[in-house]
Write a protein that holds these residues in place. Structure first.
Motif, PDB file in Angstrom:
ATOM      1  N   PHE A 189      -5.592  15.469  -5.163  1.00 39.11           N
ATOM      2  CA  PHE A 189      -4.744  14.454  -4.377  1.00 39.11           C
ATOM      3  C   PHE A 189      -4.899  14.703  -3.181  1.00 39.11           C
ATOM      4  O   PHE A 189      -4.860  13.496  -2.331  1.00 39.11           O
ATOM      5  N   ASN A 203       3.770   5.462  -5.514  1.00 43.50           N
ATOM      6  CA  ASN A 203       3.688   5.481  -6.992  1.00 43.50           C
ATOM      7  C   ASN A 203       2.645   6.455  -7.447  1.00 43.50           C
ATOM      8  O   ASN A 203       3.000   7.388  -8.704  1.00 43.50           O
ATOM      9  N   GLN A 204       1.560   6.630  -6.794  1.00 42.31           N
ATOM     10  CA  GLN A 204       0.615   7.677  -7.030  1.00 42.31           C
ATOM     11  C   GLN A 204       1.169   9.094  -6.806  1.00 42.31           C
ATOM     12  O   GLN A 204       0.863  10.014  -7.727  1.00 42.31           O
ATOM     13  N   LEU A 205       1.775   9.568  -5.786  1.00 40.33           N
ATOM     14  CA  LEU A 205       2.356  10.865  -5.434  1.00 40.33           C
ATOM     15  C   LEU A 205       3.253  11.141  -6.552  1.00 40.33           C
ATOM     16  O   LEU A 205       3.185  12.133  -7.087  1.00 40.33           O
ATOM     17  N   GLY A 254       2.199   1.796  -3.462  1.00 39.42           N
ATOM     18  CA  GLY A 254       1.139   2.296  -4.321  1.00 39.42           C
ATOM     19  C   GLY A 254       0.949   3.755  -4.137  1.00 39.42           C
ATOM     20  O   GLY A 254       0.727   4.597  -5.050  1.00 39.42           O
ATOM     21  N   LEU A 255       0.960   4.237  -2.805  1.00 36.97           N
ATOM     22  CA  LEU A 255       0.632   5.580  -2.466  1.00 36.97           C
ATOM     23  C   LEU A 255       1.895   6.343  -3.205  1.00 36.97           C
ATOM     24  O   LEU A 255       1.679   7.573  -3.498  1.00 36.97           O
ATOM     25  N   GLU A 262       1.153  -1.133  -0.113  1.00 41.20           N
ATOM     26  CA  GLU A 262       0.027  -0.079   0.023  1.00 41.20           C
ATOM     27  C   GLU A 262       0.959   1.280   0.025  1.00 41.20           C
ATOM     28  O   GLU A 262       0.477   2.129  -0.706  1.00 41.20           O
ATOM     29  N   LYS A 310      -5.517  19.734  -9.351  1.00 44.42           N
ATOM     30  CA  LYS A 310      -5.049  18.463  -9.447  1.00 44.42           C
ATOM     31  C   LYS A 310      -4.426  18.189  -7.931  1.00 44.42           C
ATOM     32  O   LYS A 310      -4.530  17.034  -7.377  1.00 44.42           O
ATOM     33  N   THR A 329      -8.160  12.993  -1.731  1.00 44.03           N
ATOM     34  CA  THR A 329      -7.866  11.723  -1.770  1.00 44.03           C
ATOM     35  C   THR A 329      -7.067  11.124  -0.490  1.00 44.03           C
ATOM     36  O   THR A 329      -7.408   9.989   0.184  1.00 44.03           O
ATOM     37  N   TRP A 366       3.183  10.037  -9.749  1.00 45.61           N
ATOM     38  CA  TRP A 366       2.446  10.286 -10.985  1.00 45.61           C
ATOM     39  C   TRP A 366       2.053  11.523 -10.998  1.00 45.61           C
ATOM     40  O   TRP A 366       1.872  12.394 -12.171  1.00 45.61           O
ATOM     41  N   TYR A 367       1.344  11.840  -9.843  1.00 38.02           N
ATOM     42  CA  TYR A 367       0.758  13.328  -9.781  1.00 38.02           C
ATOM     43  C   TYR A 367       1.695  14.388  -9.973  1.00 38.02           C
ATOM     44  O   TYR A 367       1.578  15.344 -10.571  1.00 38.02           O
TER      45      TYR A 367
END
Length: 89
Positions: free
Chosen positions: A76, A11-13, A8-9, A5, A72, A79, A15-16
């Motif tokens: 984020f 990775n999302q950070l 994943g977080l 997890e 954006k 989220t 990407w943003y």
């Protein structure tokens, strides 16, 4: 929260961050390339000639795309804040 997890977080950070910074970086890259070609063609090696157009391009892009960027970042943040209760498990 497990390692999967957290990865994943992150990775999302990342990407943003890439998506939000891309418009400014691309505009400055294009302007820098054009200025470099101009400097080579005219053999004019003035330092301010390379910085001022890039600064102006970045400012124009930030003014035009700024609201989208803020939206954006806020999206984020919301989220991530909504994920806080599930992290205690």
């Amino acid at each position: 929260m497990g390692a999967d997890e957290a990865t994943g977080l992150m990775n999302q950070l990342f990407w943003y961050a890439a998506v939000i910074s891309a418009p400014v970086l691309i505009a400055v890259l294009i302007v820098g390339l054009l200025v470099s070609v101009f400097q080579v063609a005219t053999q004019l090696q003035e330092m301010t000639l390379s910085y001022v157009p890039k600064l102006l391009a970045a400012a124009v892009v930030l003014v035009t795309v700024g609201p989208w960027m803020v939206h954006k970042v806020a999206e984020f943040a919301v989220t991530m804040i909504r994920l806080i209760p599930s992290l205690a498990n």
